[in-house]
Structures are given as C-alpha cells and as structure tokens.
Motif scaffolding. Structure first.
Motif, PDB file in Angstrom:
ATOM      1  N   SER A  68      -2.068  -3.882   6.989  1.00 53.86           N
ATOM      2  CA  SER A  68      -2.708  -3.764   8.294  1.00 53.86           C
ATOM      3  C   SER A  68      -4.198  -4.040   8.168  1.00 53.86           C
ATOM      4  O   SER A  68      -4.788  -3.853   7.096  1.00 53.86           O
ATOM      5  CB  SER A  68      -2.501  -2.353   8.859  1.00 53.86           C
ATOM      6  OG  SER A  68      -3.317  -2.121   9.994  1.00 53.86           O
ATOM      7  N   PHE A 119       0.698   6.197  10.790  1.00 56.31           N
ATOM      8  CA  PHE A 119       2.040   5.936  10.256  1.00 56.31           C
ATOM      9  C   PHE A 119       2.145   6.247   8.764  1.00 56.31           C
ATOM     10  O   PHE A 119       3.250   6.301   8.212  1.00 56.31           O
ATOM     11  CB  PHE A 119       2.435   4.475  10.502  1.00 56.31           C
ATOM     12  CG  PHE A 119       2.457   4.094  11.962  1.00 56.31           C
ATOM     13  CD1 PHE A 119       3.323   4.716  12.845  1.00 56.31           C
ATOM     14  CD2 PHE A 119       1.602   3.129  12.458  1.00 56.31           C
ATOM     15  CE1 PHE A 119       3.349   4.384  14.190  1.00 56.31           C
ATOM     16  CE2 PHE A 119       1.608   2.779  13.800  1.00 56.31           C
ATOM     17  CZ  PHE A 119       2.488   3.407  14.669  1.00 56.31           C
ATOM     18  N   GLY A 157       0.797   2.006   2.076  1.00 57.33           N
ATOM     19  CA  GLY A 157       0.053   1.217   3.051  1.00 57.33           C
ATOM     20  C   GLY A 157      -1.093   0.492   2.382  1.00 57.33           C
ATOM     21  O   GLY A 157      -1.711   1.015   1.442  1.00 57.33           O
ATOM     22  N   ASN A 190       2.439  -6.055   8.720  1.00 58.03           N
ATOM     23  CA  ASN A 190       3.183  -5.171   9.628  1.00 58.03           C
ATOM     24  C   ASN A 190       4.341  -4.461   8.942  1.00 58.03           C
ATOM     25  O   ASN A 190       5.151  -3.812   9.599  1.00 58.03           O
ATOM     26  CB  ASN A 190       3.704  -5.929  10.857  1.00 58.03           C
ATOM     27  CG  ASN A 190       2.906  -5.601  12.098  1.00 58.03           C
ATOM     28  OD1 ASN A 190       2.196  -4.601  12.135  1.00 58.03           O
ATOM     29  ND2 ASN A 190       3.011  -6.427  13.108  1.00 58.03           N
ATOM     30  N   THR A 238       1.525  -6.555  16.326  1.00 57.01           N
ATOM     31  CA  THR A 238       1.579  -5.120  16.032  1.00 57.01           C
ATOM     32  C   THR A 238       2.913  -4.554  16.507  1.00 57.01           C
ATOM     33  O   THR A 238       3.283  -4.724  17.674  1.00 57.01           O
ATOM     34  CB  THR A 238       0.433  -4.374  16.751  1.00 57.01           C
ATOM     35  OG1 THR A 238      -0.813  -4.933  16.327  1.00 57.01           O
ATOM     36  CG2 THR A 238       0.457  -2.894  16.429  1.00 57.01           C
ATOM     37  N   ASN A 239       3.630  -3.908  15.610  1.00 56.61           N
ATOM     38  CA  ASN A 239       4.939  -3.372  15.980  1.00 56.61           C
ATOM     39  C   ASN A 239       4.826  -2.222  16.961  1.00 56.61           C
ATOM     40  O   ASN A 239       5.434  -2.241  18.036  1.00 56.61           O
ATOM     41  CB  ASN A 239       5.684  -2.895  14.728  1.00 56.61           C
ATOM     42  CG  ASN A 239       6.216  -4.050  13.902  1.00 56.61           C
ATOM     43  OD1 ASN A 239       6.475  -5.129  14.430  1.00 56.61           O
ATOM     44  ND2 ASN A 239       6.356  -3.831  12.610  1.00 56.61           N
ATOM     45  N   ASP A 240       4.072  -1.196  16.605  1.00 58.85           N
ATOM     46  CA  ASP A 240       4.015   0.016  17.418  1.00 58.85           C
ATOM     47  C   ASP A 240       2.586   0.328  17.832  1.00 58.85           C
ATOM     48  O   ASP A 240       1.690   0.400  16.994  1.00 58.85           O
ATOM     49  CB  ASP A 240       4.579   1.213  16.645  1.00 58.85           C
ATOM     50  CG  ASP A 240       6.044   1.026  16.289  1.00 58.85           C
ATOM     51  OD1 ASP A 240       6.836   0.809  17.220  1.00 58.85           O
ATOM     52  OD2 ASP A 240       6.383   1.097  15.102  1.00 58.85           O
ATOM     53  N   CYS A 242      -5.736   2.024  14.109  1.00 61.93           N
ATOM     54  CA  CYS A 242      -4.498   1.696  14.822  1.00 61.93           C
ATOM     55  C   CYS A 242      -3.265   2.213  14.085  1.00 61.93           C
ATOM     56  O   CYS A 242      -2.347   2.775  14.696  1.00 61.93           O
ATOM     57  CB  CYS A 242      -4.366   0.185  14.987  1.00 61.93           C
ATOM     58  SG  CYS A 242      -5.798  -0.657  15.673  1.00 61.93           S
ATOM     59  N   ASP A 243      -3.231   2.009  12.774  1.00 63.22           N
ATOM     60  CA  ASP A 243      -1.992   2.198  12.028  1.00 63.22           C
ATOM     61  C   ASP A 243      -2.013   3.318  10.997  1.00 63.22           C
ATOM     62  O   ASP A 243      -0.977   3.619  10.396  1.00 63.22           O
ATOM     63  CB  ASP A 243      -1.624   0.888  11.316  1.00 63.22           C
ATOM     64  CG  ASP A 243      -1.403  -0.262  12.293  1.00 63.22           C
ATOM     65  OD1 ASP A 243      -0.934   0.004  13.414  1.00 63.22           O
ATOM     66  OD2 ASP A 243      -1.720  -1.411  11.941  1.00 63.22           O
TER      67      ASP A 243
END
Length: 315
Positions: free
Chosen positions: A134, A143, A235, A130, A46-48, A139-140
C-alpha cells in the motif's frame, strides 16, 4: 479536429471530480467531465474504503467511484471517457484538447487530475499491490492492526506514517536507503523515540515476499555491506512521495517545485481566472478521499460564483 463549447469542464474523476460534478450539475451548469486515464482515480485500486463517512460497513473502492459517477450523471453530468492531452489558458474562454482530436472551449475549468503514488518498481510490488502492498498508511494501516509491517521512506511523510503504524502494529520496520532521515528534526526524534519502530539504515528492498495471496515478508539488502536479510511482515507500505498529475498545466498555472498546483488560500482558485483546482492535484498534506470530495464542492461553488459574476458584468 472537432470543436465544442461548454459552460463547465471538469478534468479528471475521483472523489474531487465527481463531487464537483454533482454540485455543478445541480446548479444547472451542465458540466462535462472527462475522466482521465484512470477513471475514478486512485480509489479504483483500493479494495476496502472504511474511513469515508456514510459507509458503516465500508465499501469497495471501485464501487464507491461507480456510485459517485451515477450520482453525478443523475443530475445531468456528461461523463466522458478520455484524456485531456493539452490545454490553452492564455485567453478566455479556456480551451482543452481531448485525446488530441477534440477541442472543448469552456467558460470555467475545474481540475481534478489527482496525484499518483511513487513506487519502487519491483515486480513483486506490483504482484502484491492491494494484497499487502500500500502507499497509504492512514488508508490501510487499520487492516494490519496487531501485525508486523514494513515501511519504505525517510522523509516527513514516511516518519509520520511510521509513527501512525506504530500505534497499531507491534513492530514497524522502517527501511531507509541512507544513513540518516530526510525528515524534519522533530519527526526524526519521534521515530527514534518510538520503541517499536526499528530503522534499517542503508537498506533497500530487493523483493517483497508472499504466498501468492498476501504479503508474508520482504528481502532487504544493506547497500554498504551487501548483507541480505528477510523480515516477516504482513504489510508493506511505500512512502517515497507522490507525483501530482499536473504536467499539462505547467505553462499556465502556478505550482510548487514538485508540481502541486497553488491556490488562493481558502479557495480552489488558481492564478488564472475561471480555472479552479480540487483534490490531490493541489493537496500534498492530507490526500484523503473525504478531503478531496470537500475541495470538489469548493471548486464547483467557486466556478458557479465566477460565472455568475461574469453574467452580472455583461448585463
């Protein structure tokens, strides 16, 4: 085969394993932690990470895991890179084989092996992992606020994540390979009553499209008519389930039909005395870093109390 005796063995890393290690080492239990095949767990991909308390500017997933490892080592945890390939919980103390060549006998075992998200298996899915792909909307999803997204799946988790994304995104395409949702009635109604969710029935993903740096769309096909369609999305979320990494425990520990380990409610205790489970190996509901860390704390405290009670019995 080499042999070794330890007080506490932690199987697996990630937020649960490292938190258990921090608590166990601070309690003077000298834990040995075997990282598993993916040191640091799912967060290393996970990047961020923006939803873990204490990081107001967010943190890179791998960096967060390195920080947790350093914290555990600071208090004396013996972190070892390796894979526990089998266990024997039929007697006491408990035994584990590491990399099929080293036997560890432990007075208490804390399992933190986690779970792995299921994916579609597309090459393009791997390419854009990523980078727009996802397996965790909670979590994402943030974004992709204000952007169109797609989500694959038809169960309760998929329905929940689709409605979550619908609060952030102007359009959510829900890709369902059957002509009905597997989700519970109430979750189905929630999806069907959300105006910005478009369900693509009898549809499967053929390819995830991108510009090399990020996802730009997906090509889907109707599995009844063969008609293909490209949808513009930034996404692409996969919500087709998780597989707990618990196969090596099946002969000894109680688990549900999908492999999640069962615990005594409100604890980390399994059906075997001295064996505790933390994180996603037992959690099919929340699956968040912060909840995994919380159960890691529980596992270490339960193990400490168990060992104290055994010492009192032998006095």
């Amino acid at each position: 085969m080499t042999e070794e005796k330890v007080k506490v063995l932690i199987i697996g890393s990630g937020p649960a394993g490292y938190t258990a290690a921090i608590y166990a080492s601070r309690a003077g239990l000298n834990p040995v932690l075997v990282t598993g095949g993916e040191p640091g767990g799912q967060l290393t991909t996970t990047n961020d990470v923006e939803n873990f308390p204490g990081y107001p500017d967010g943190i890179n997933g791998p960096q967060m895991m390195m920080d947790l490892q350093k914290q555990a080592e600071r208090f004396g945890t013996d972190v070892r890179y390796g894979l526990v390939t089998s266990v024997d919980f039929s007697g006491y103390p408990h035994k584990a084989i590491v990399d099929e060549k080293h036997e560890i006998t432990a007075e208490a075992v804390i399992i933190s092996t986690g779970a792995s998200a299921k994916y579609l298996g597309l090459d393009s899915e791997k390419e854009y992992y990523n980078k727009g792909v996802s397996a965790c909307a909670v979590c994402d999803g943030f974004f992709y606020k204000g952007k169109n997204v797609a989500l694959v799946g038809g169960g309760d988790t998929a329905a929940e994540e689709a409605t979550y994304l619908a609060n952030l995104c102007p359009k959510v395409y829900m890709i369902v390979r059957r002509d009905e949702l597997r989700a519970s009635k109430i979750m189905q109604q929630r999806v069907l009553n959300t105006p910005n969710i478009e369900v693509l029935w009898n549809t499967e993903t053929e390819e995830i499209l991108g510009d090399g740096d990020s996802v730009t769309g997906a090509r889907v096909v109707n599995n009844q008519t063969g008609e293909k369609r490209e949808i513009d999305v930034a996404g692409f979320f996969v919500a087709i389930g998780h597989s707990p990494n618990t196969a090596i425990f099946k002969d000894y520990l109680e688990m549900d039909e999908t492999g999640y380990l069962k615990v005594v409610p409100g604890t980390s205790k399994t059906n075997v005395e001295g064996v505790f489970v933390t994180g996603d190996a037992a959690d099919k509901v929340y699956r968040q870093a912060v909840t995994a860390a919380g159960t890691g704390c529980m596992g270490a405290l339960d193990a400490e109390r168990f060992l104290q009670s055994r010492e009192l019995e032998t006095v």
